[in-house]
Write an enzyme that holds these catalytic residues in place. Structure first.
Site, mmCIF file in Angstrom:
data_model
loop_
_atom_site.group_PDB
_atom_site.id
_atom_site.type_symbol
_atom_site.label_atom_id
_atom_site.label_comp_id
_atom_site.label_asym_id
_atom_site.label_seq_id
_atom_site.Cartn_x
_atom_site.Cartn_y
_atom_site.Cartn_z
ATOM 1 N N PHE A 160 2.269 -22.351 85.464
ATOM 2 C CA PHE A 160 1.033 -21.567 85.498
ATOM 3 C C PHE A 160 0.870 -20.785 86.790
ATOM 4 O O PHE A 160 -0.228 -20.346 87.117
ATOM 5 C CB PHE A 160 -0.177 -22.492 85.311
ATOM 6 C CG PHE A 160 -0.120 -23.294 84.036
ATOM 7 C CD1 PHE A 160 -0.427 -22.696 82.824
ATOM 8 C CD2 PHE A 160 0.281 -24.620 84.048
ATOM 9 C CE1 PHE A 160 -0.358 -23.426 81.646
ATOM 10 C CE2 PHE A 160 0.355 -25.358 82.872
ATOM 11 C CZ PHE A 160 0.036 -24.760 81.666
ATOM 12 N N GLU A 163 1.269 -14.882 90.692
ATOM 13 C CA GLU A 163 1.948 -14.131 91.747
ATOM 14 C C GLU A 163 0.983 -13.989 92.914
ATOM 15 O O GLU A 163 -0.224 -13.851 92.728
ATOM 16 C CB GLU A 163 2.390 -12.770 91.226
ATOM 17 C CG GLU A 163 3.555 -12.922 90.264
ATOM 18 C CD GLU A 163 4.085 -11.605 89.729
ATOM 19 O OE1 GLU A 163 3.874 -10.564 90.373
ATOM 20 O OE2 GLU A 163 4.707 -11.637 88.659
ATOM 21 N N LYS A 215 0.247 -22.728 77.552
ATOM 22 C CA LYS A 215 0.501 -21.563 78.393
ATOM 23 C C LYS A 215 -0.006 -20.265 77.753
ATOM 24 O O LYS A 215 -0.739 -19.498 78.375
ATOM 25 C CB LYS A 215 2.010 -21.471 78.668
ATOM 26 C CG LYS A 215 2.449 -20.242 79.399
ATOM 27 C CD LYS A 215 1.857 -20.180 80.788
ATOM 28 C CE LYS A 215 2.033 -18.815 81.376
ATOM 29 N NZ LYS A 215 2.798 -18.762 82.565
ATOM 30 N N CYS A 271 3.065 -10.794 82.950
ATOM 31 C CA CYS A 271 2.687 -11.933 82.093
ATOM 32 C C CYS A 271 1.608 -11.621 81.070
ATOM 33 O O CYS A 271 1.875 -11.591 79.876
ATOM 34 C CB CYS A 271 2.231 -13.102 82.959
ATOM 35 S SG CYS A 271 3.586 -13.828 83.886
#
Ligand code: UDX
Length: 447
Positions: A160, A163, A215, A271
């Site tokens: 999880f 960035e 996720k 993502c």
């Protein structure tokens, strides 16, 4: 004997995971197929900008003076198979070209190239974000290919990390989720994560499909939150409200919370956009597409923001074509504290204005090299001051701290017209107005 760990794929996720595992005290071997990446990592250099990662690597990479030597890199899957008790698969799963579905080819080939060398017991742990059902399929493939047969087991352990906070999120995760089929696999993963578990990170044990779904549903929820507030921004624009005040007031309800309610030009990156699309595609395959049709709306609200930013700039410049107009763009990355420009809303807006004839000059604290590579025809400046020099309008598109700390008076002295549009609702309107700027922001006609 302490577990030995391999990490397959050394991108954002893998490089961080490998360094973090070494920090937790394990012997770690990182594997990648790209020679340049391996050579850089062996010198303790990080192929991307991620705060704290280079320091952590240099602390552990073998051969670097003063390093623990616990972290090494290789390109040889046989060496990795021989070395590791636990193998983490950390390769990327991009969107397939021309489709919503996720491209599993890197995961498949990582697993296959490792599996055929597995001659001793091992736990293979998937971390990549994958469509639900993948772990089931990969587990069968693993047993089929590995010489050690059912001595080799699969587990799923989604990642999880954000960035910009990758090191912190990996060393101190807010939860650890593991999809396992045996007590043995659970025991091994509890050993790997003993330190964060002892520090209080919740450890959630579940089955394969649930672990995969955690996720994709977490990212869908986050995307929904952002698009929700951006939809409210559209209504505020129509009704004369102020979305920043609205979000502040909503956030005081702790069932809603104030995080991820910052309206602006929306989400991007490697993502959220591709994960919600892959999730819709997978739900379709499972016959559950109706459950996720709302994500189509989340995606379109998000993509609409970019176009609306372009229109806001056009309007601010008098409503005509961009031809000959000088537009300064502050920000190129999809978020601050990263050099990642994948599906960046900032670069998308800059590109659209440029393609419509505007003279766009971009400045970003860390994203310049990547932005230049994918958009070489835009203008680039070495500082915010240089980007703003001579500008008819300034667009603030990535919320870097550096931009909040700019001196509006100094910038006003070099701009042709002191007109700033805040696409992230992150600047202080009063400070900019006091320095003579016309300040406008998305979703705040009355602010
Ligand atoms: C995301 C998830 O947060 C992370 O848990 C997952 O592992 C990977 O995907 P990341 O892509 O690093 O992480 O970015 P995130 O911090 O979630 O931001 C995504 C985008 O949303 C950025 O473009 C950001 O600018 C935007 N955003 C975020 C908003 O527009 N408004 C907000 O309030 C918050």
């Amino acid at each position: 004997m302490a577990l030995k760990i391999t990490v397959i794929g050394t991108g954002y996720l893998g490089a961080t995971h490998a360094a973090a595992m070494a920090e937790l005290g394990f012997e770690v071997l990182g594997l990648d197929v790209v020679p340049d990446k391996i050579e850089m990592l062996q010198r303790g250099e990080v192929p991307m900008y991620e705060p704290g990662l280079e320091e952590l690597l240099r602390k552990h990479v073998a051969g670097i003076e003063g390093a623990s030597g616990r972290l090494r890199f290789t390109m040889d899957p046989a060496e990795a198979a021989d070395f590791g008790d636990v193998h983490f698969i950390c390769v990327n799963t991009p969107q397939k070209h021309g489709e919503y579905a996720c491209d599993m080819s890197y995961v498949d080939s990582a697993l296959e190239s490792l599996a055929k060398h597995l001659t001793r017991p091992a736990l293979v742990v998937g971390k990549s974000t994958v469509p639900v059902g993948s772990a089931d399929r990969l587990a069968a493939r693993l047993t089929e290919l590995a010489p050690a047969g059912d001595q080799v087991e699969l587990a799923w352990n989604p990642e999880f990390l954000r960035e910009g906070f990758a090191v912190k999120d990996t060393l101190h995760p807010d939860r650890i989720v593991v999809g396992v089929r045996s007590e043995h696999a659970e025991r091994v993963l509890r050993e790997v994560y003993a330190t964060p578990i002892a520090e209080g990170s919740p450890f959630v044990v579940t089955d394969f499909p649930t672990s995969e779904l955690v996720k994709t549903s977490a990212n869908s929820f986050l995307a929904t939150k952002i698009s929700f507030i951006n939809a409210m921004a559209e209504v505020c624009e129509a009704a004369g409200g102020d979305v920043v005040k609205l979000a502040e007031a909503l956030g005081h309800d702790d069932r809603i919370g104030k995080k991820f309610l910052r309206a602006g030009i929306g989400f991007g990156g490697g993502c959220l956009p591709k994960d919600i699309r892959a999730f819709m595609a997978r739900a379709g395959e499972l016959g559950a597409d109706q459950a996720l049709t709302f994500l189509r709306e989340i995606d379109s609200i998000n993509m609409r923001r970019r176009g609306q930013m372009v229109e806001m700039a056009r309007e601010a410049l008098g409503g005509g074509p961009f031809l000959g107009k000088r537009v300064a763009v502050l920000g190129a990355t999809f978020k601050p504290d990263s050099d990642d420009v994948r599906d960046s809303p900032a670069l998308n807006v800059a590109g659209q204005i440029h393609l419509q004839g505007g003279q766009v000059t971009v400045y970003d604290p860390k994203g310049m090299a990547n932005a230049r590579r994918i958009f070489p025809t835009l203008g680039y400046a070495d500082t915010a001051m240089e980007a703003v020099r001579g500008a008819d309008v300034v667009l603030h598109l990535t919320e870097w701290r550096e931009f909040r700390e700019l001196d509006p008076a100094e910038l006003a002295s070099v701009a042709t017209t002191p007109l700033i549009l805040d696409g992230r609702n992150a600047l202080d309107p009063e400070a900019w107005r006091a320095a003579g700027w016309t300040y406008r922001a998305m979703g705040r006609p009355t602010a």
